[in-house]
Structure formats: structure tokens, C-alpha cells
Design an enzyme around this catalytic site. Structure first.
Site, short mmCIF file in Angstrom:
data_model
loop_
_atom_site.label_atom_id
_atom_site.label_comp_id
_atom_site.label_asym_id
_atom_site.label_seq_id
_atom_site.Cartn_x
_atom_site.Cartn_y
_atom_site.Cartn_z
N ARG A 98 1.37 -1.17 0.00
CA ARG A 98 -0.19 0.27 -0.28
C ARG A 98 0.93 0.65 -0.21
O ARG A 98 1.65 1.77 0.78
CB ARG A 98 -1.27 0.01 1.21
CG ARG A 98 -1.53 1.14 1.08
CD ARG A 98 -2.54 1.14 2.58
NE ARG A 98 -3.55 2.59 2.71
CZ ARG A 98 -3.03 3.94 2.42
NH1 ARG A 98 -1.92 4.06 2.95
NH2 ARG A 98 -3.87 4.81 2.62
N LYS A 147 -17.00 9.60 -13.14
CA LYS A 147 -17.33 8.34 -12.84
C LYS A 147 -16.63 7.53 -12.01
O LYS A 147 -15.72 6.35 -12.89
CB LYS A 147 -18.02 7.43 -13.90
CG LYS A 147 -19.85 7.30 -13.43
CD LYS A 147 -19.80 6.57 -14.49
CE LYS A 147 -21.59 5.47 -14.04
NZ LYS A 147 -21.98 5.82 -12.71
N1 PMP Z 1 -25.00 11.29 -12.09
C1 PMP Z 1 -24.47 10.13 -11.17
C2 PMP Z 1 -23.89 10.78 -9.94
C3 PMP Z 1 -24.71 8.46 -11.60
O1 PMP Z 1 -24.73 7.76 -10.81
C4 PMP Z 1 -25.94 8.32 -12.75
C5 PMP Z 1 -25.62 6.80 -13.35
N2 PMP Z 1 -24.38 6.72 -13.37
C6 PMP Z 1 -25.84 9.09 -13.56
C7 PMP Z 1 -25.73 10.52 -13.23
C8 PMP Z 1 -26.46 9.37 -14.30
O2 PMP Z 1 -25.71 9.42 -14.99
P1 PMP Z 1 -26.45 7.60 -17.06
O3 PMP Z 1 -27.37 8.03 -17.63
O4 PMP Z 1 -25.37 7.71 -17.46
O5 PMP Z 1 -26.84 6.55 -16.59
#
Ligand code: PMP
Length: 286
Positions: A98, A147
Site C-alpha cells: 500500500r 465516474k
Molecule cells: N449522475 C450520477 C451521480 C450517476 O451515478 C448516474 C448514473 N450513472 C447519472 C447521473 C446518470 O448517468 P447515465 O444516464 O449515464 O446512467
């Protein structure tokens, strides 16, 4: 979860898939992900999901050249096809110990698994249940366009919603609405759709973008706008959107009905357009 998963170049039974405890995804959430619906074995907005992943990889400086589209499709096929969500995660890789800073480049870890889902908004729209939401402070970091699997802020928000008997938390930063804990947000006023602009404070949702494309193509007015939390009180309609749910009406916020507390006419129109889009896609694939 059972079935066949993809892990680092191999398709293996889920029970046999193992990742190191020194994986940076596990230790630091040094990791990105996507959830992609496949309907009738075909990826829905697959390119858009992979484009977002690629952009995330560019921003966090992860390098990996793989045919993700082919791998996702193969996972779906190996699990019998049909309607499935594909979960794809890439971490910076497994170290031997780590350490926050790792000087030597690691081989990224790639995991893909899938599970059955219903087709978003399929069937009679009268049966779509709207949801209740709460508003809560957006306590997340300032790179929400990435993401990442570092979702603790989102998890705390949805937990708070569930504890209040609601199904989504609408997050507010500096007085302005950002998005739901796992969805984008739309507020309808004067028969116009308003939604926060994409910047580092929200995830650029693939469903959000599809809804705006459908609105443009059908002469429905929409605008990106900063939305103060107070605008919810005057809203004609409020919706959330996400890949696995499509577009869903929010009927109550913080215990107050949105307008008359029923799904609104513009939601219905958008949901019909979304259904049409899905149908065209399925017909083209058959
Ligand atoms: N905002 C967040 C924080 C999310 O987790 C999601 C789901 N992925 C979305 C928006 C919607 O994104 P999508 O339409 O690509 O699923």
C-alpha cells in the site's frame, strides 16, 4: 452473483474471480466504472458510455487500449444475452504494497460482470411509479464529471433519502441543485425543460444527453441553467434520469407534492419519445 465475468484477459466463473488486496481500486478508489444496459443482447448508448469512460481515463491518466465494446458484448453473450446491465470497472492496477504514490506503472485491472435488468420504461407508462426525493447538501468532491468508484458522498446521500422514506436524494451545492445520487435532474417550468449544465459538478449522463437530443428533435424547449433549490417549489414537473431507469417523475420532494403530485404531461411525452427510440433500436436489430 453468479455467471461468467471478465477479469484481466480471461472469462471466468464469478466465484473464481479474484482481485488483489493491494489493488489501487480497492485501497484508494483509484478506479473508474460504467453501468451499461444491454437490451436483447445489444448495448444501449454503448458508444456514449465508452466515450465517457475514455474521457475519465484521460483526466485521471490511466492508459489502456482494449476493445471494451467487444468485451462487454461477449460478457452479455456468455451469460445468455437478453436484457442485462453490464458493470465495467477499471482500476489503476494492483501494487505489491500500500503506497499512495506508485512510481512504476501498473497494469490496470479490468472487471466486467453483468446482471439481468428490465428494459427501462418498457410497457404501459400508466404503471410507472414516480418517486419521492429529499434535498441534501452535495458533499462530494469537485470532480463529479469523472465516474469514479469513490461514491461515499453519493452513498451517504441515498442512505439519507431511504431513511426518510424517499427513493432519491437531490443534491444542492452552494444553493444550486446539481443532480441525484445516481441520476441527473430536470425541472420543468413554463413548459420548458431546465437542467444544470454539464461541468465538473455533475456527471454528464448518457440518458440526460439522449433526452435533450430527443427534446431538440421534437421541438420541445430545453435550457441548461443554474437551478436554485428554491425553484423546486414552483416546478410544474421534476424528473430524474439514468441508464437503467430512463426518465422517472419525482412526485414529492421533502414531503411536499410537486405540482399536483402526479406524473406530468411533459414527462409522459418524453417517456413516449424514449420508448420510441428504444423500439426503433430493437426493430433495427431484428
Ligand atoms: N449522475 C450520477 C451521480 C450517476 O451515478 C448516474 C448514473 N450513472 C447519472 C447521473 C446518470 O448517468 P447515465 O444516464 O449515464 O446512467
Amino acid at each position: 452473483m453468479s455467471g461468467i465475468v471478465y477479469l484481466n484477459g480471461e472469462f471466468v466463473p464469478a466465484e473464481e474471480a479474484r482481485v488483489s488486496i493491494f489493488d489501487r481500486g480497492f485501497l484508494f478508489s483509484d478506479s473508474l466504472y460504467e453501468v451499461i444496459p444491454f437490451y436483447h443482447g445489444i448495448g444501449f448508448r454503448l458508444e456514449e458510455h465508452l466515450e465517457r469512460l475514455k474521457e475519465g481515463m484521460r483526466v485521471v491518466k490511466m492508459e489502456l487500449n482494449l476493445d471494451f465494446a467487444a468485451l462487454c458484448s461477449e460478457v452479455v453473450q456468455r451469460n445468455g444475452g437478453g436484457n442485462r446491465a453490464v458493470y465495467l470497472q477499471i482500476t489503476r492496477g494492483a501494487d505489491t504494497q500500500r503506497r499512495v504514490v506508485c512510481q512504476t506503472p501498473l497494469v490496470p485491472t479490468v472487471v466486467i460482470f453483468s446482471y439481468p435488468i428490465a428494459v427501462a420504461l418498457e410497457g404501459n407508462l400508466d404503471l410507472v411509479k414516480g418517486i419521492h426525493a429529499i434535498t441534501t447538501e452535495d458533499i462530494r468532491w469537485r470532480h463529479c464529471e469523472i465516474k469514479t468508484t469513490g461514491l461515499l458522498g453519493n452513498i451517504m446521500a441515498i442512505q439519507q433519502a431511504l431513511e426518510s422514506g424517499a427513493q432519491e436524494a437531490l443534491m444542492v451545492r452552494d444553493g444550486y441543485l446539481t443532480e441525484g445520487s445516481s441520476s441527473n435532474l430536470f425541472v420543468i417550468q413554463d413548459r420548458t425543460i431546465f437542467t444544470p449544465a454539464t461541468n465538473e459538478l455533475i456527471l454528464g449522463g448518457t440518458t440526460r444527453n439522449l433526452l435533450l437530443e430527443l427534446a431538440s428533435a421534437n421541438n420541445i424547449d430545453w435550457q441548461e441553467k443554474n437551478l436554485p433549490a428554491s425553484c423546486l417549489h414552483r416546478a410544474e414537473e421534476v424528473w430524474i434520469s439514468s441508464s437503467t431507469r430512463g426518465v422517472i417523475p419525482v412526485l414529492q420532494i421533502d414531503g411536499q407534492a410537486v405540482a399536483n403530485g402526479q406524473p406530468g404531461p411533459l414527462w409522459r411525452r418524453m417517456a413516449e419519445l424514449y420508448q420510441c427510440f428504444e423500439k426503433q433500436l430493437f426493430d433495427a436489430c431484428n
